[in-house]
Design an enzyme around this catalytic site. Sequence first.
Site, short mmCIF file in Angstrom:
data_model
loop_
_atom_site.label_atom_id
_atom_site.label_comp_id
_atom_site.label_asym_id
_atom_site.label_seq_id
_atom_site.Cartn_x
_atom_site.Cartn_y
_atom_site.Cartn_z
N LYS A 1 0.77 -1.20 -0.02
CA LYS A 1 -0.01 -0.21 -0.07
C LYS A 1 0.85 1.29 -0.04
CE LYS A 1 -4.60 -1.71 1.60
NZ LYS A 1 -5.56 -1.32 2.40
N LYS B 1 -11.28 -2.91 -3.62
CA LYS B 1 -12.12 -1.76 -3.70
C LYS B 1 -11.39 -0.59 -3.77
CE LYS B 1 -13.53 -2.63 1.00
NZ LYS B 1 -12.34 -2.43 1.87
N LYS C 1 -4.87 -8.68 -6.81
CA LYS C 1 -6.06 -8.91 -5.98
C LYS C 1 -7.65 -7.96 -6.31
CE LYS C 1 -6.56 -7.04 -1.58
NZ LYS C 1 -7.02 -6.71 -0.29
#
Length: 346
Positions: free
Chosen positions: A124, A210, A207
């Site tokens: 991230k 969202k 993956k």
Amino acid sequence: MTDQPADINAKFTPRVFSGIQPSGNLTLGNYLGALKRFAEKQDEGIETVYCLVDLHAVTVWQEPEALKRQTREAAAAFIASGIDPDRSILFNQSQVSAHAELAWLLNCVARVGWMNRMTQFKDKAGKNAEKVSLGLYAYPALMAADILAYHATMVPVGEDQKQHVELTRDIAAKFNHDYKVDFFPSPAPLIEGAATRVMSLRDGSKKMSKSDPSDASRINLTDDADTIAKKFRKAVSDAEPLPESLEGLDGRAEARNLVNIYAALAGITADAVLAQFGGQGFGTFKPALADLAVAKLAPISGEMTRLMADPAEIDRILGKGAAKAEAIAQPILEKTLDIMGMIRSR
Ligand code: AQP
């Protein structure tokens, strides 16, 4: 790391805890990897505690009004997926302050070296590690607090969260070892089923998420039937027909992903999907997959729309759940503070 005794969990009531960030539209990955399995655990009759982890969501920027809407929408998704607020505890994390307080204490137990190994932070933060929030770095200690505040013994999660649950076990073990207690259990990650890692429809190595900038990469729980069909039709695949057996999917990440999604939606194994579709091309398989996804997801999005029409009712459900959650978490926090030597005299 000091291991916990093998039978440590025997002294705790079996209890499931898990959470989802209200950080945007929930995806088919969240549904198959988490929500569907949360409902199954509830229906097995185990005590289940489910949380919309808004304190986690703000580790990256969230528009305040959007965060409220997303939290209500995620609550609606839980209920529409079969979570019954009378049988499970359903609440948003920030309404139970024990999470943040216990997280601070566990920050003081976790080691920087452990946090540095967390792959989700590396993914991230990327090249931006100096500029991301301190909260994003400390995220796994807050997640450990979420789980340990309920003395939870089982944590159903998707594959991507396994490392965080393992860190929680290390934190619990170090606490018990340092303070010479057997106060925290050793929560087990439950990673089960055909869809523990649903991949992006645009790239089989990533993956489904969202927060992926490409909406075409994911199926949102709120997508209508046409959008779902279009996204599956455009999903990256290959020119080969589907194989007769699983080995034939080796090196075909996108094909494997679509087969796994079908299996999880139908509640059958990937082998059974190939027994049915082996030898057929994606021209046949993709429409069948789209029809199945629409049949499973349309009732959920319909129910979400109905629930979202009454936001005050959702807030009431979350408030009631938070009171029940606090009744478990606050005494565990108090005892943790006492064990660590803090005076409790009020
Ligand atoms: N693609 C996935 N396949 C299977 N399970 C998944 N989960 C998430 N994506 C998949 C599982 O859903 C639960 C809640 O995840 P989260 O929202 O708290 O955080 P996340 O894992 O970081 O999910 P996202 O969608 O990628 O969120 P953003 O984009 O906001 O970071 C977890 O049990 C997770 O394993």
